[in-house]
Design a protein around this motif. Structure first.
Motif, mmCIF file in Angstrom:
data_model
loop_
_atom_site.group_PDB
_atom_site.id
_atom_site.type_symbol
_atom_site.label_atom_id
_atom_site.label_comp_id
_atom_site.label_asym_id
_atom_site.label_seq_id
_atom_site.Cartn_x
_atom_site.Cartn_y
_atom_site.Cartn_z
ATOM 1 N N CYS A 173 0.841 -1.203 0.000
ATOM 2 C CA CYS A 173 0.000 0.000 0.000
ATOM 3 C C CYS A 173 0.874 1.251 0.000
ATOM 4 C CB CYS A 173 -0.900 -0.002 1.233
ATOM 5 S SG CYS A 173 -1.873 1.510 1.403
ATOM 6 N N ASP A 174 0.534 2.234 -0.856
ATOM 7 C CA ASP A 174 1.295 3.490 -0.933
ATOM 8 C C ASP A 174 1.253 4.240 0.393
ATOM 9 O OD1 ASP A 174 1.522 2.820 -3.563
ATOM 10 O OD2 ASP A 174 0.219 4.402 -4.338
ATOM 11 N N ILE A 175 0.149 4.116 1.110
ATOM 12 C CA ILE A 175 -0.035 4.918 2.329
ATOM 13 C C ILE A 175 0.498 4.186 3.556
ATOM 14 C CG2 ILE A 175 -1.767 6.080 3.788
ATOM 15 C CD1 ILE A 175 -3.538 5.971 1.107
ATOM 16 N N GLU A 176 0.100 2.927 3.720
ATOM 17 C CA GLU A 176 0.430 2.183 4.943
ATOM 18 C C GLU A 176 1.673 1.308 4.788
ATOM 19 O OE1 GLU A 176 -1.304 2.549 7.691
ATOM 20 O OE2 GLU A 176 -2.912 3.761 6.847
ATOM 21 N N GLY A 177 2.028 0.994 3.564
ATOM 22 C CA GLY A 177 3.122 0.053 3.341
ATOM 23 C C GLY A 177 2.714 -1.393 3.608
ATOM 24 N N ALA A 178 1.437 -1.601 3.971
ATOM 25 C CA ALA A 178 0.969 -2.964 4.305
ATOM 26 C C ALA A 178 0.904 -3.821 3.040
ATOM 27 C CB ALA A 178 -0.407 -2.891 4.945
#
Ligand code: AMP
Length: 243
Positions: A173-178
């Protein structure tokens, strides 16, 4: 005295029946699985400041509870069928009576059957709300490809598509890195079943809505999501101006 009592009662009844703002609107995003309802709902929810109500998301969070109901929902969703009307109708009724829905809301993935459409019309009429149905039209042959390429962040819910909106780092994920996940019902056999359920139970609602004059068609096949959202906002403005 009698007159006063009558108007007092009427006011009370009005307050009970119409707790929503005068320009409150139920914006219904309608279309086949993979037509972009969730993506549009997320954009429009922030741009129009209206809560996003997704019956699919509500069912998925209920499904995470490991009890008999959670397991039943999981089984239905994994089969690509629809969850019973009564369950979904009750969930939506409870949700739209929350205070954040007083100025309107966006429905994503509901209604999906004639009984749900009748229920939503009844719920909205009882609350003095108008409905605008946006039909996201996508070429049928594109839907399977879109759904198999779909990925989601399990933490923030951001949707990606490996073909049209890939993450910056593959699989993250771009935001969370998850680590991005694939929905349990986005496998090809289940997708085919979901599309069949759409054809048999949901698509017939188009004519139902068209007949009541509240349906607008939007071409959602190839255009960028921001452009589609702009057209929908314009339709919302025109609809509000016509009230
Ligand atoms: P969605 O996230 O909208 O694609 O929904 C995923 C799955 O949840 C569907 O395939 C159905 O099994 C179930 N579902 C979501 N919304 C409804 C609804 N309005 N009526 C019945 N089942 C639903």
């Amino acid at each position: 005295m009698a007159d006063f009592a009558l108007s007092f009662d009427e006011d009370l009844e009005g307050a009970f029946l119409y707790p929503f703002g005068e320009d409150a609107l139920a914006l219904i995003l309608f279309g086949a699985p993979g037509s972009g309802k969730g993506t549009q709902a997320k954009i429009l929810s922030s741009e129009l400041a209206m809560p996003h109500i997704s019956t699919g998301d509500m069912l998925r969070s209920r499904m995470d509870v490991d009890d008999a109901l959670g397991r039943t929902i999981l089984a239905v969703m994994k089969s690509g069928q629809l969850v019973p009307d009564e369950m979904v109708n009750r969930m939506v009724e409870e949700r739209i009576d929350q205070p954040d829905c007083q100025h309107g809301f966006i429905l994503d993935g509901y209604p999906r059957t004639l009984r749900q459409a009748e229920m939503v019309e009844w719920l909205l009429a009882a609350r003095g709300l108008k409905q605008l149905v946006i039909h996201l039209q996508v070429d049928y042959n594109k839907l399977v490809g879109r759904l198999t390429a779909r990925r989601q962040c399990p933490q923030c819910g951001t949707l990606y598509n490996l073909l049209s909106k890939p993450p910056l780092v593959m699989g993250r994920c771009d935001i969370e890195g998850a680590k991005l996940t694939i929905r349990a019902d986005d496998s090809e056999p289940v997708i085919r079943q979901r599309l069949e359920a759409y054809e048999a139970q949901t698509r017939p609602l188009i004519e139902h809505f068209r007949g009541s004059g509240c349906l607008r068609d939007v071409d959602a096949s190839e255009r960028p999501p921001a452009e589609i959202a702009r057209e929908i906002r314009q339709l919302v403005e025109e609809f509000r101006a016509s009230l």
